[in-house]
Design an enzyme around this catalytic site. Structure first.
Site, PDB file in Angstrom:
ATOM      1  N   ASN A 152     -22.385  56.144   2.277  1.00  0.00           N
ATOM      2  CA  ASN A 152     -21.789  54.804   2.321  1.00  0.00           C
ATOM      3  C   ASN A 152     -22.724  53.709   1.808  1.00  0.00           C
ATOM      4  O   ASN A 152     -22.277  52.667   1.368  1.00  0.00           O
ATOM      5  CB  ASN A 152     -21.330  54.474   3.745  1.00  0.00           C
ATOM      6  N   GLN A 180     -16.003  57.801   2.709  1.00  0.00           N
ATOM      7  CA  GLN A 180     -16.216  57.006   1.496  1.00  0.00           C
ATOM      8  C   GLN A 180     -15.671  57.700   0.251  1.00  0.00           C
ATOM      9  O   GLN A 180     -15.520  57.067  -0.790  1.00  0.00           O
ATOM     10  CB  GLN A 180     -17.716  56.726   1.288  1.00  0.00           C
ATOM     11  N   SER A 200     -10.601  57.771   6.662  1.00  0.00           N
ATOM     12  CA  SER A 200     -10.226  56.534   7.343  1.00  0.00           C
ATOM     13  C   SER A 200      -9.432  55.654   6.378  1.00  0.00           C
ATOM     14  O   SER A 200      -9.903  55.341   5.284  1.00  0.00           O
ATOM     15  CB  SER A 200     -11.511  55.814   7.781  1.00  0.00           C
ATOM     16  N   ALA A 201      -8.217  55.261   6.794  1.00  0.00           N
ATOM     17  CA  ALA A 201      -7.282  54.596   5.864  1.00  0.00           C
ATOM     18  C   ALA A 201      -7.801  53.295   5.269  1.00  0.00           C
ATOM     19  O   ALA A 201      -7.517  52.982   4.116  1.00  0.00           O
ATOM     20  CB  ALA A 201      -5.963  54.330   6.593  1.00  0.00           C
ATOM     21  N   HIS A 202      -8.584  52.521   6.045  1.00  0.00           N
ATOM     22  CA  HIS A 202      -8.955  51.192   5.544  1.00  0.00           C
ATOM     23  C   HIS A 202      -9.951  51.225   4.400  1.00  0.00           C
ATOM     24  O   HIS A 202     -10.248  50.197   3.796  1.00  0.00           O
ATOM     25  CB  HIS A 202      -9.446  50.288   6.684  1.00  0.00           C
ATOM     26  N   CYS A 326     -30.557  43.952   8.098  1.00  0.00           N
ATOM     27  CA  CYS A 326     -30.933  42.559   8.394  1.00  0.00           C
ATOM     28  C   CYS A 326     -29.754  41.745   8.901  1.00  0.00           C
ATOM     29  O   CYS A 326     -29.910  40.898   9.757  1.00  0.00           O
ATOM     30  CB  CYS A 326     -31.476  41.792   7.197  1.00  0.00           C
TER      31      CYS A 326
HETATM   32  N1  PLP Z   1     -18.353  57.540   7.899  1.00  0.00           N
HETATM   33  C1  PLP Z   1     -18.698  56.819   6.821  1.00  0.00           C
HETATM   34  C2  PLP Z   1     -19.434  57.482   5.700  1.00  0.00           C
HETATM   35  C3  PLP Z   1     -18.389  55.461   6.751  1.00  0.00           C
HETATM   36  O1  PLP Z   1     -18.751  54.752   5.693  1.00  0.00           O
HETATM   37  C4  PLP Z   1     -17.698  54.869   7.838  1.00  0.00           C
HETATM   38  C5  PLP Z   1     -17.402  53.425   7.835  1.00  0.00           C
HETATM   39  O2  PLP Z   1     -18.009  52.642   7.138  1.00  0.00           O
HETATM   40  C6  PLP Z   1     -17.339  55.674   8.922  1.00  0.00           C
HETATM   41  C7  PLP Z   1     -17.699  57.004   8.921  1.00  0.00           C
HETATM   42  C8  PLP Z   1     -16.597  55.121  10.085  1.00  0.00           C
HETATM   43  O3  PLP Z   1     -15.264  54.834   9.732  1.00  0.00           O
HETATM   44  P1  PLP Z   1     -14.406  53.846  10.639  1.00  0.00           P
HETATM   45  O4  PLP Z   1     -14.873  52.468  10.331  1.00  0.00           O
HETATM   46  O5  PLP Z   1     -12.995  54.060  10.205  1.00  0.00           O
HETATM   47  O6  PLP Z   1     -14.637  54.249  12.035  1.00  0.00           O
END
Ligand code: PLP
Length: 397
Positions: A152, A180, A200-202, A326
């Site tokens: 991410n 991601q 994750s949908a968002h 930060c």
């Molecule tokens: N795993 C990764 C690689 C992510 O980037 C994120 C969120 O940024 C998550 C897990 C967690 O997802 P959620 O925000 O839907 O809990």
């Protein structure tokens, strides 16, 4: 609304109009509980099953292998704890990496307190795991390998096919956090030998508050939340029907326009990186140059404070993110940047820019021009930079 230029698609994305449109009736008209037997309940149930089919189709799994959750974090928890608790008698060793999202890292830390042994694999300076190190870490107690599809922060994409082959060869379950990657990389769970996959949908233009977990049919896993019998007894709680409709529509749309979207993001990303490297000295691209997410560019701007950079960008209406912590008030540099061997001064001045479907080349020109101005201005306050400038002027004499 002020003119916002949004470059933080790894944090979240805007829900697409078409997605929202399909969701709305499940708040207002067909608001029945998916477990209820009357017509509006049955309609909800049907919508949930249709969404399950859409998610399954996108990753080439069977429909019954998809479980809906509330987010990517929950999917990671369910995958890792679910496998760990169900396979205790087989073994208590889990392999993961040092650069996972906290949803995986903290889950592993929690399991360590319960007696599980966790191996955290190193990554190289590009953020890649070493396949040999993975194979050497396997013991006869290893029950699960959990390695993220794409990072991410720095966008590096792991050698998932090779990891899947190793897991299969050793008869170990393979979970990947693809939060991601979904929407940005084509994923076929059968071809890649993936046993569990979180999404994750968002992150792909769907709503917040809904995720999914793929679990291959022969994987032994336990529920981690007690309650009703929803999701075939694996995830208690009334289904978020509208959200589930949203994830189904969003994943379908993202794979429908995949090639076009991917090409656009690649062009924007490479254009941005080239401009920055040409126009600003003392910068460093973090993560693998090519094996990275199409929309991700993480760059350290030496002699600049990451937080000051973000605040100055915000004043220009630009939304981006630091690779370091930060912004959350912590002085600790990012665990990912430290794991790739960045010294803490470079880790404290990184900027993650993640592109999405509404971004244009003109937006990037604005971003680059803004960064040139801001970085120059901030470097004027850096003693180290001033000394360096003086030294190079003197040595030219
Ligand atoms: N795993 C990764 C690689 C992510 O980037 C994120 C969120 O940024 C998550 C897990 C967690 O997802 P959620 O925000 O839907 O809990």
């Amino acid at each position: 609304m002020e003119n916002i230029r949004y470059f933080d698609h790894a944090a979240t994305t805007k829900t697409k109009e078409e997605v929202l449109k399909e969701m709305i009736p499940y708040f207002t008209l067909n608001y029945g509980n998916a477990s209820s037997v009357y017509s509006i309940g049955r309609k909800s149930k049907k919508a949930v099953e249709e969404a399950r089919q859409r998610v399954a189709k996108a990753i080439n799994s069977d429909t019954k292998e998809i479980y809906f959750t509330s987010c990517g974090s929950e999917s990671d928890n369910l995958a890792i704890k679910g496998v760990a608790f169900a396979n205790k008698e087989k073994g208590s060793h889990i392999i993961t990496t040092k650069i996972e999202h906290p949803a995986v890292l903290h889950t592993c830390q929690h399991l360590a307190k319960e007696g599980f042994e966790i191996t955290y694999l190193n990554v190289d300076s590009d953020g890649m795991i070493n396949i040999r190190e993975l194979e050497e870490a396997i013991t006869n107690k290893t029950i699960l390998i959990s390695i993220m599809f794409a990072n991410n922060e720095i966008g590096t994409i792991q050698p998932i096919k090779q990891i899947g082959e190793i897991a299969k060869k050793h008869n170990i379950y393979f979970h990947t956090d693809a939060v991601q990657a979904i929407g940005n990389v084509k994923i076929d769970v059968k071809e890649l030998n993936i046993d569990l996959l979180s999404m994750s949908a968002h992150k792909f233009y769907g709503p917040k508050g809904v995720g999914a977990l793929y679990v291959k049919s022969d994987v032994k896993f336990d529920k981690i939340q007690d309650g009703g019998h929803q999701e075939r007894n694996k995830r208690a709680g009334t289904e978020n029907v509208a959200g589930i409709v949203g994830i189904g529509k969003a994943i379908e749309l993202s794979y429908k326009n995949f090639d076009e979207y991917n090409k656009k993001l690649l062009e924007l990303r490479d254009y941005y990186i080239k401009q920055i490297e040409e126009k600003i000295p003392y910068v460093k691209l973090n993560g693998h140059r090519t094996k990275r997410l199409p929309g991700n560019a993480n760059i350290s701007f030496k002699y600049v404070d990451g937080e000051a950079l973000l605040l100055n960008l915000d004043m220009k209406g630009i939304c981006a993110s630091t690779g370091s912590a930060c912004t959350s008030g912590s002085l600790d540099p990012s665990h990912v940047l430290l794991a790739i061997g960045l010294p803490s001064d470079l880790a404290q001045c990184s900027l993650r820019v993640t592109f999405g479907e509404d971004n244009t080349k003109q937006d990037i020109d604005f971003l680059v021009d803004s960064l040139v101005d801001i970085v120059n201005k901030l470097r004027e306050n850096s003693q180290e930079y001033k000394q360096l400038a003086n030294t190079s002027i003197n040595s030219e004499k």
